[in-house]
Scaffold this motif. Structure first.
Motif, PDB file in Angstrom:
ATOM      1  N   ILE A   1       0.679  -1.148  -0.208  1.00  0.00           N
ATOM      2  CA  ILE A   1       0.061   0.088  -0.058  1.00  0.00           C
ATOM      3  C   ILE A   1       0.829   1.246   0.081  1.00  0.00           C
ATOM      4  CG2 ILE A   1      -1.529   1.298   1.273  1.00  0.00           C
ATOM      5  CD1 ILE A   1      -3.007  -0.891   0.148  1.00  0.00           C
ATOM      6  N   ASP A   2       1.741   1.230   0.911  1.00  0.00           N
ATOM      7  CA  ASP A   2       2.758   2.445   0.868  1.00  0.00           C
ATOM      8  C   ASP A   2       3.539   2.709  -0.498  1.00  0.00           C
ATOM      9  OD1 ASP A   2       2.918   3.822   3.209  1.00  0.00           O
ATOM     10  OD2 ASP A   2       3.727   2.267   4.367  1.00  0.00           O
ATOM     11  N   GLU A   3       3.918   1.570  -1.202  1.00  0.00           N
ATOM     12  CA  GLU A   3       4.549   1.704  -2.476  1.00  0.00           C
ATOM     13  C   GLU A   3       3.587   2.546  -3.432  1.00  0.00           C
ATOM     14  OE1 GLU A   3       5.780  -2.117  -3.717  1.00  0.00           O
ATOM     15  OE2 GLU A   3       7.257  -2.214  -1.986  1.00  0.00           O
ATOM     16  N   ASN A   4       2.272   1.969  -3.434  1.00  0.00           N
ATOM     17  CA  ASN A   4       1.260   2.546  -4.237  1.00  0.00           C
ATOM     18  C   ASN A   4       1.142   3.858  -4.049  1.00  0.00           C
ATOM     19  OD1 ASN A   4      -0.452   0.478  -6.332  1.00  0.00           O
ATOM     20  ND2 ASN A   4       0.334  -0.753  -4.206  1.00  0.00           N
ATOM     21  N   LEU A   5       0.942   4.191  -2.720  1.00  0.00           N
ATOM     22  CA  LEU A   5       0.718   5.625  -2.394  1.00  0.00           C
ATOM     23  C   LEU A   5       1.906   6.444  -2.712  1.00  0.00           C
ATOM     24  CD1 LEU A   5      -0.805   5.287   1.180  1.00  0.00           C
ATOM     25  CD2 LEU A   5      -2.113   5.810  -1.276  1.00  0.00           C
ATOM     26  N   ASN A   6       3.208   6.090  -2.857  1.00  0.00           N
ATOM     27  CA  ASN A   6       4.424   6.797  -2.983  1.00  0.00           C
ATOM     28  C   ASN A   6       4.333   7.317  -4.399  1.00  0.00           C
ATOM     29  OD1 ASN A   6       6.936   7.571  -1.646  1.00  0.00           O
ATOM     30  ND2 ASN A   6       7.775   6.241  -3.270  1.00  0.00           N
TER      31      ASN A   6
ATOM     32  N   SER B   1      -9.704  11.628  -0.885  1.00  0.00           N
ATOM     33  CA  SER B   1     -10.104  10.150  -0.118  1.00  0.00           C
ATOM     34  C   SER B   1      -8.975   9.258  -0.472  1.00  0.00           C
ATOM     35  CB  SER B   1     -11.485  10.003  -1.013  1.00  0.00           C
ATOM     36  OG  SER B   1     -12.440  11.005  -0.353  1.00  0.00           O
ATOM     37  N   ILE B   2      -8.900   8.298   0.413  1.00  0.00           N
ATOM     38  CA  ILE B   2      -8.150   7.177   0.271  1.00  0.00           C
ATOM     39  C   ILE B   2      -9.092   6.091   0.807  1.00  0.00           C
ATOM     40  CG2 ILE B   2      -6.005   5.862   0.840  1.00  0.00           C
ATOM     41  CD1 ILE B   2      -4.702   8.495   1.063  1.00  0.00           C
ATOM     42  N   ILE B   3      -9.326   5.395  -0.216  1.00  0.00           N
ATOM     43  CA  ILE B   3      -9.964   3.957   0.307  1.00  0.00           C
ATOM     44  C   ILE B   3      -9.177   2.697   0.415  1.00  0.00           C
ATOM     45  CG2 ILE B   3     -12.113   2.788  -0.310  1.00  0.00           C
ATOM     46  CD1 ILE B   3     -12.628   5.655   0.150  1.00  0.00           C
ATOM     47  N   LEU B   4      -8.960   2.036   1.418  1.00  0.00           N
ATOM     48  CA  LEU B   4      -8.156   1.024   1.661  1.00  0.00           C
ATOM     49  C   LEU B   4      -8.930  -0.129   2.323  1.00  0.00           C
ATOM     50  CD1 LEU B   4      -5.166   2.781   2.933  1.00  0.00           C
ATOM     51  CD2 LEU B   4      -5.650   2.082   0.551  1.00  0.00           C
ATOM     52  N   HIS B   5     -10.230  -0.308   2.271  1.00  0.00           N
ATOM     53  CA  HIS B   5     -10.844  -1.522   3.070  1.00  0.00           C
ATOM     54  C   HIS B   5     -10.766  -2.765   2.291  1.00  0.00           C
ATOM     55  CE1 HIS B   5     -14.260  -1.264   0.218  1.00  0.00           C
ATOM     56  NE2 HIS B   5     -14.175  -0.077   0.160  1.00  0.00           N
ATOM     57  N   HIS B   6     -10.977  -3.710   2.911  1.00  0.00           N
ATOM     58  CA  HIS B   6     -10.712  -5.251   2.454  1.00  0.00           C
ATOM     59  C   HIS B   6      -9.227  -5.426   1.839  1.00  0.00           C
ATOM     60  CE1 HIS B   6     -15.260  -5.187   2.962  1.00  0.00           C
ATOM     61  NE2 HIS B   6     -14.927  -6.567   3.284  1.00  0.00           N
ATOM     62  N   ASN B   7      -8.212  -5.067   2.739  1.00  0.00           N
ATOM     63  CA  ASN B   7      -6.858  -5.596   2.430  1.00  0.00           C
ATOM     64  C   ASN B   7      -6.408  -6.174   3.499  1.00  0.00           C
ATOM     65  OD1 ASN B   7      -5.973  -3.966  -0.176  1.00  0.00           O
ATOM     66  ND2 ASN B   7      -6.978  -2.369   0.423  1.00  0.00           N
ATOM     67  N   GLN B   8      -5.052  -6.274   3.678  1.00  0.00           N
ATOM     68  CA  GLN B   8      -4.417  -7.128   4.486  1.00  0.00           C
ATOM     69  C   GLN B   8      -3.231  -6.198   5.447  1.00  0.00           C
ATOM     70  OE1 GLN B   8      -2.615 -10.442   2.451  1.00  0.00           O
ATOM     71  NE2 GLN B   8      -4.586 -11.558   2.375  1.00  0.00           N
ATOM     72  N   LEU B   9      -3.845  -4.954   5.716  1.00  0.00           N
ATOM     73  CA  LEU B   9      -3.033  -4.146   6.617  1.00  0.00           C
ATOM     74  C   LEU B   9      -2.868  -4.660   8.121  1.00  0.00           C
ATOM     75  CD1 LEU B   9      -4.616  -0.937   5.373  1.00  0.00           C
ATOM     76  CD2 LEU B   9      -2.412  -1.859   4.528  1.00  0.00           C
ATOM     77  N   SER B  10      -1.748  -4.981   8.148  1.00  0.00           N
ATOM     78  CA  SER B  10      -1.339  -5.120  10.068  1.00  0.00           C
ATOM     79  C   SER B  10      -0.755  -3.950  10.404  1.00  0.00           C
ATOM     80  CB  SER B  10      -0.573  -6.220  10.026  1.00  0.00           C
ATOM     81  OG  SER B  10       0.839  -5.713   9.443  1.00  0.00           O
ATOM     82  N   ALA B  11      -0.385  -2.881   9.683  1.00  0.00           N
ATOM     83  CA  ALA B  11       0.063  -1.734  10.359  1.00  0.00           C
ATOM     84  C   ALA B  11      -0.391  -0.522   9.332  1.00  0.00           C
ATOM     85  CB  ALA B  11       1.869  -1.614  10.196  1.00  0.00           C
ATOM     86  N   PHE B  12      -0.483   0.519  10.076  1.00  0.00           N
ATOM     87  CA  PHE B  12      -0.840   1.748   9.622  1.00  0.00           C
ATOM     88  C   PHE B  12       0.152   2.271   8.350  1.00  0.00           C
ATOM     89  CE2 PHE B  12      -1.771   6.329   8.791  1.00  0.00           C
ATOM     90  CZ  PHE B  12      -3.116   6.186   8.842  1.00  0.00           C
ATOM     91  N   PRO B  13      -0.346   2.630   7.211  1.00  0.00           N
ATOM     92  CA  PRO B  13       0.561   3.030   5.929  1.00  0.00           C
ATOM     93  C   PRO B  13       1.054   4.479   6.407  1.00  0.00           C
ATOM     94  CG  PRO B  13      -1.520   2.182   5.115  1.00  0.00           C
ATOM     95  CD  PRO B  13      -1.770   2.179   6.631  1.00  0.00           C
ATOM     96  N   GLU B  14       2.441   4.364   6.412  1.00  0.00           N
ATOM     97  CA  GLU B  14       3.073   5.739   6.825  1.00  0.00           C
ATOM     98  C   GLU B  14       2.912   6.878   5.565  1.00  0.00           C
ATOM     99  OE1 GLU B  14       4.570   6.461   9.666  1.00  0.00           O
ATOM    100  OE2 GLU B  14       4.384   4.555  10.409  1.00  0.00           O
ATOM    101  N   ASN B  15       2.620   6.535   4.291  1.00  0.00           N
ATOM    102  CA  ASN B  15       2.459   7.437   3.459  1.00  0.00           C
ATOM    103  C   ASN B  15       1.064   8.159   3.398  1.00  0.00           C
ATOM    104  OD1 ASN B  15       5.096   7.503   2.445  1.00  0.00           O
ATOM    105  ND2 ASN B  15       4.769   5.836   0.876  1.00  0.00           N
ATOM    106  N   VAL B  16       0.424   7.686   4.291  1.00  0.00           N
ATOM    107  CA  VAL B  16      -1.044   8.334   4.377  1.00  0.00           C
ATOM    108  C   VAL B  16      -0.781   9.723   5.079  1.00  0.00           C
ATOM    109  CG1 VAL B  16      -3.057   8.296   5.445  1.00  0.00           C
ATOM    110  CG2 VAL B  16      -2.344   6.438   4.322  1.00  0.00           C
TER     111      VAL B  16
END
Length: 345
Positions: free
Chosen positions: A30-35, A49-64
């Motif tokens: 996710i961070d790579e995509n946001l970069n 708006s950033i829509i990230l639901h239904h993924n496999q996030l275990s940590a908050f994406p820093e780039n947000v």
């Protein structure tokens, strides 16, 4: 030309949204995509708006944190264990983090006030206590905390003076604080599927309340003051002891045949001559009383269910809730509180 205008508008909207939902991506991906949005054109400034639901996030994406104009962030249905204070960096209006693994220790000790957060959704997590830091978000209009393990509602909730929707369904709440009655703008209150036995009388102060969901609790009585909620159009009460008791009383204590016969004669103005009816019934007719409420055409002898104010719309059938006896008690009803009678369903 019309099609071009429409396409242009859709293009403008899509340019403001990063939608990576349902891709089953981990935090690093996710961070790579946001970069990709941080280039010389400063595209990140356009993102709202950033829509990230239904993924496999275990940590908050820093780039947000770098999206300084972000107003909507949806992190639902992931595996987050920590929710940082994203409001410190982004002027969010809506933060949705439902269905994650958040606990009482997962939230920041306080939320920054840089944003004007109006919607916060933390439903479907593992919160055991009401997050006190939420009470400082005084711009909130919508707060969703259902499907957790909370045992309380904060006494400081009165600070949420702009709140319109409060959802606490599916928790372990047993006590509803009286300060809830101070939320004058509240329109929807969801307290279903908890362990609530009583409601505070000043819930009647919620004059803008339209929906009150109380099903699947332990309520045996309701405060009579609830009749003051003139704007209430939905009240769900199924699976509460008070409904079971009410139905039982209605089934096992019907009006007598004498009462029913006399009632029909009076209500339909049936003329009766000597010898047409038994003397017992004839004598009984003389004891009839008419309700003093000018909007009620009812007649009663011993008693009569004359009005049902609230019914349960959530089940397959309607359950009578409040019964008003067309009796001497009606004389105490003030002119302003007189109500149009309806039939029992």
């Amino acid at each position: 030309m019309e099609n071009y205008t429409s396409d242009s508008s859709d293009s403008d909207n899509s340019a403001k949204i990063v939608d990576l939902a349902y891709l089953l991506l981990d935090s690093s991906t996710i961070d790579e995509n946001l970069n990709e949005y941080f280039d010389s054109k400063k595209r990140f400034l356009e993102i709202e708006s950033i829509i990230l639901h239904h993924n496999q996030l275990s940590a908050f994406p820093e780039n947000v944190f770098k999206f300084s104009n972000l107003n909507t962030l949806d992190l639902s249905n992931n595996g987050l264990h920590i929710l940082p204070d994203v409001l410190q960096f982004c002027p969010l209006v809506s933060l949705i983090a439902k269905n994650n693994h958040l606990t009482d220790d997962s939230l920041p000790k306080s939320f920054s006030q840089k944003g004007i957060l109006k919607e916060l959704n933390l439903s479907g997590n593992s919160l055991r206590h009401f997050p006190e830091q939420v009470c400082h978000l005084t711009n909130l209009k919508y707060l969703y905390l259902g499907g957790n393990k909370m045992s309380n509602i904060s006494r400081n909730i009165y600070r949420l003076t702009n709140i319109q929707v409060l959802s606490f369904g599916g928790n372990e709440i047993s006590d509803v604080p009286a300060v809830l009655g101070q939320l004058k703008n509240l329109q929807v209150l969801v307290l279903c599927d908890n362990k609530i036995e009583t409601l505070p009388a000043n819930i009647a102060q919620l004059h803008n309340l339209k929906s009150l969901q109380l099903h699947k609790n332990r309520l045996k009585v309701l405060p009579p003051e609830i009749i003051a909620l003139k704007n209430l159009t939905e009240l769900s009460l199924r699976d509460n002891p008070l409904v079971v008791q009410f139905v039982s009383d209605m089934c096992h204590n019907p009006a007598t045949l004498l009462e029913l016969a006399a009632r029909v004669i009076k209500l339909h103005n049936i003329e009766v001559e000597d010898g047409d009816i038994p003397k017992t019934l004839d004598d009984y007719l003389h004891s009839a009383h008419h309700c003093v409420n000018p909007r009620c055409k009812g007649v009663y002898f011993d008693n009569r269910v004359e009005h049902i104010k609230f019914v349960d719309f959530c089940g397959k059938y309607r359950i009578p809730l409040l019964q008003y006896l067309c009796s001497a008690k009606c004389r105490k009803v003030s002119k302003e509180d007189r109500i149009v009678p309806q039939e029992v369903i």
